[in-house]
Design a protein around this motif. Sequence first.
Motif, PDB file in Angstrom:
ATOM      1  N   PRO A 412       0.833  -1.198   0.000  1.00  0.00           N
ATOM      2  CA  PRO A 412       0.000   0.000   0.000  1.00  0.00           C
ATOM      3  C   PRO A 412       0.873   1.255   0.000  1.00  0.00           C
ATOM      4  O   PRO A 412       2.099   1.182   0.065  1.00  0.00           O
ATOM      5  CB  PRO A 412      -0.744  -0.117   1.327  1.00  0.00           C
ATOM      6  CG  PRO A 412       0.268  -0.771   2.235  1.00  0.00           C
ATOM      7  CD  PRO A 412       1.045  -1.724   1.354  1.00  0.00           C
ATOM      8  N   ASP A 413       0.215   2.391  -0.056  1.00  0.00           N
ATOM      9  CA  ASP A 413       0.900   3.645   0.214  1.00  0.00           C
ATOM     10  C   ASP A 413       1.037   3.813   1.723  1.00  0.00           C
ATOM     11  O   ASP A 413       0.154   3.410   2.489  1.00  0.00           O
ATOM     12  CB  ASP A 413       0.115   4.826  -0.344  1.00  0.00           C
ATOM     13  CG  ASP A 413       0.279   4.993  -1.841  1.00  0.00           C
ATOM     14  OD1 ASP A 413       1.017   4.183  -2.447  1.00  0.00           O
ATOM     15  OD2 ASP A 413      -0.327   5.920  -2.409  1.00  0.00           O
ATOM     16  N   ARG A 421       3.947  10.865   1.229  1.00  0.00           N
ATOM     17  CA  ARG A 421       3.235   9.639   0.860  1.00  0.00           C
ATOM     18  C   ARG A 421       4.047   8.898  -0.194  1.00  0.00           C
ATOM     19  O   ARG A 421       4.465   9.483  -1.189  1.00  0.00           O
ATOM     20  CB  ARG A 421       1.845   9.984   0.328  1.00  0.00           C
ATOM     21  CG  ARG A 421       0.942   8.771   0.093  1.00  0.00           C
ATOM     22  CD  ARG A 421      -0.414   9.239  -0.422  1.00  0.00           C
ATOM     23  NE  ARG A 421      -1.295   8.118  -0.665  1.00  0.00           N
ATOM     24  CZ  ARG A 421      -2.415   7.856   0.000  1.00  0.00           C
ATOM     25  NH1 ARG A 421      -2.789   8.668   0.976  1.00  0.00           N
ATOM     26  NH2 ARG A 421      -3.167   6.811  -0.303  1.00  0.00           N
ATOM     27  N   SER A 466      -2.821   5.205  10.888  1.00  0.00           N
ATOM     28  CA  SER A 466      -2.785   6.588  10.437  1.00  0.00           C
ATOM     29  C   SER A 466      -3.123   7.540  11.584  1.00  0.00           C
ATOM     30  O   SER A 466      -4.050   7.299  12.354  1.00  0.00           O
ATOM     31  CB  SER A 466      -3.786   6.775   9.293  1.00  0.00           C
ATOM     32  OG  SER A 466      -3.718   8.075   8.777  1.00  0.00           O
ATOM     33  N   ASP A 487       0.043   3.868   8.122  1.00  0.00           N
ATOM     34  CA  ASP A 487      -0.788   3.100   7.183  1.00  0.00           C
ATOM     35  C   ASP A 487      -1.963   3.983   6.765  1.00  0.00           C
ATOM     36  O   ASP A 487      -3.072   3.852   7.273  1.00  0.00           O
ATOM     37  CB  ASP A 487      -1.263   1.829   7.897  1.00  0.00           C
ATOM     38  CG  ASP A 487      -2.150   0.951   7.044  1.00  0.00           C
ATOM     39  OD1 ASP A 487      -2.029   1.008   5.808  1.00  0.00           O
ATOM     40  OD2 ASP A 487      -2.966   0.198   7.634  1.00  0.00           O
ATOM     41  N   ASP A 489      -4.031   4.276   4.292  1.00  0.00           N
ATOM     42  CA  ASP A 489      -5.269   3.765   3.691  1.00  0.00           C
ATOM     43  C   ASP A 489      -5.812   2.527   4.405  1.00  0.00           C
ATOM     44  O   ASP A 489      -6.711   1.854   3.890  1.00  0.00           O
ATOM     45  CB  ASP A 489      -5.035   3.433   2.210  1.00  0.00           C
ATOM     46  CG  ASP A 489      -4.706   4.668   1.385  1.00  0.00           C
ATOM     47  OD1 ASP A 489      -5.269   5.735   1.685  1.00  0.00           O
ATOM     48  OD2 ASP A 489      -3.876   4.572   0.462  1.00  0.00           O
ATOM     49  N   ASN A 490      -5.244   2.190   5.552  1.00  0.00           N
ATOM     50  CA  ASN A 490      -5.682   1.045   6.353  1.00  0.00           C
ATOM     51  C   ASN A 490      -5.528  -0.295   5.638  1.00  0.00           C
ATOM     52  O   ASN A 490      -6.178  -1.281   5.990  1.00  0.00           O
ATOM     53  CB  ASN A 490      -7.132   1.209   6.805  1.00  0.00           C
ATOM     54  CG  ASN A 490      -7.276   2.238   7.894  1.00  0.00           C
ATOM     55  OD1 ASN A 490      -6.440   2.302   8.811  1.00  0.00           O
ATOM     56  ND2 ASN A 490      -8.294   3.079   7.808  1.00  0.00           N
TER      57      ASN A 490
END
Length: 542
Positions: A412-413, A421, A466, A487, A489-490
């Motif tokens: 993920p990002d 990011r 986050s 994290d 975007d979870n």
Amino acid sequence: MKTNNPYRTSVAIVGAGPNGVAMANLLGLYGVNAVIIEKAPQIVEFPRAVGIDDEALRLFQTAGLADELSRDIIQNVPLRMFKANGECFADIRPTMREFGWWRRNIFMQQLAEKTLREGLARYPHVALRTSEEVVGLEQDAGGVTLQVRRADGQQYTLEADYVVAADGGRSPMREILGIKLAGATHPIKWVVVDVKNADLEQPCTALNCDPRRPNVCIYLPFNYRRWEFLVFPHEDEEEIARPESIRRLIAPYISNVDQIDIVRARTYTHHSRVAERFVVGRVALIGDAAHLTPPWIGQGLNAGLRDVGNLAWKLAGIVKGTLQASVLQTYESERRDHAKAMIDLADTFGAMLMPTNRFVAFLRDRFFSLVRFAPGLRDYVLQMRFKPMPSYTGGVVVAGHSRSIGRMIVQPDVETADGVRCKLDDVLGPWFSIVGWRCDPQACMSAEDRAYWGALGVKFVQVNRSRSGACRAQRVASAHGSECVEDVDNVMADWFERNPGPLVLVRPDRYVAAQTDAAGAKNMTAAFHAFAPQQQEDVHVC
């Protein structure tokens, strides 16, 4: 006239196609001396491989070349299947980006090869030698000796610790080693034609499943397009490749058939074959030298790049002394079965495309028409969940209860401490990493174990939820120097919920080598000694 000019390198790579040069870029990144031997004087200037997937782009991200390659790639291209009447009955358009990139992308091999070769300029310890050919090979416990012939007929000796054979489907290296290919050659031939300036607004890969003449049409970058037409047994393969024949085949699909530029047309026979061995002594086969697959799911080159991703870090670790020499054997045990699985999938797709019997074609069309009424089956097909992913139960993995072990971790990002990011791999770095979910992996270890991993060059990363800190200026930090990211975007939260265990050892190819909790950290370290002995001093692989 034979000469005795001695040369020496850590790794010799035979073949400067995309697999060989990708291997050289990764070895260069890892600081390994390498020489590439290529028979051709220059890159072949027309499209060959055209499909590149998310796993391949992730590999090139590690190599620092994904962004530059992407400038010549059309990303997120759907695969559509059409009936004889032109009706689309399947639109395969994966929306997942679990590994950080789109699953289906279209490129042109000659442009990618140019970018990959330009990437070698970053590494003075990597040399590309064109117009040279390997004509002999001897090896023993101490290394490999290659006899190399230059264009002028003179020969020289190249000594290497290890050799990678990336010299294509007809692989002279495979012949020298006496390795056989198991599998089948398909009796049906296909004529492949690349054209420019075709007037066709169809931005996809189209499988035209017309029993009168099945064919594939691929939307390529920069106004190129490819067609692949089935050749019937009664047809002459040379005659059907003539320009006038090609124009007749293409005419039903475009309005300007007389204005197109035919770049090339060639008749091919497809193979479904796997080498009986991928490793012989100190020589490893990759790409088409190791396995040949039909083109129907665009996995020929991608399978070779999986070989590269699996093998490059192992060779680097062995050459640098951080990994046991026996780790080389895990390349074959990890890659061969999956390469065979991808070939089987390509054969299945080909069988769906090729029926010339109208009743069989009708049954296929009806099946896909009904798929949309079964959500689970629909997503399985249209999201390409049928694509088999490698899953290693042996090799460089530490046995455990987590289902993630031996599988590729998501990408993920994440957000860095200074608010930037980026993709997860850009934080993990190109070598091994240990990721802690909402915990500092170093805080879970003894000083002795931290020293062991540090000496191997492992990167420690703590991933937090986050906005976990007190404020922007007071984010969660490590007392041991681990890099902390959020994290955003979870995605990592979901991944760890499915795969419990807050500590994950991630290999350079982004496969999970181990997953455990704080109580199991010491056992994980002890188990990994089987692959990487205790270092007397820090070894910097990259």
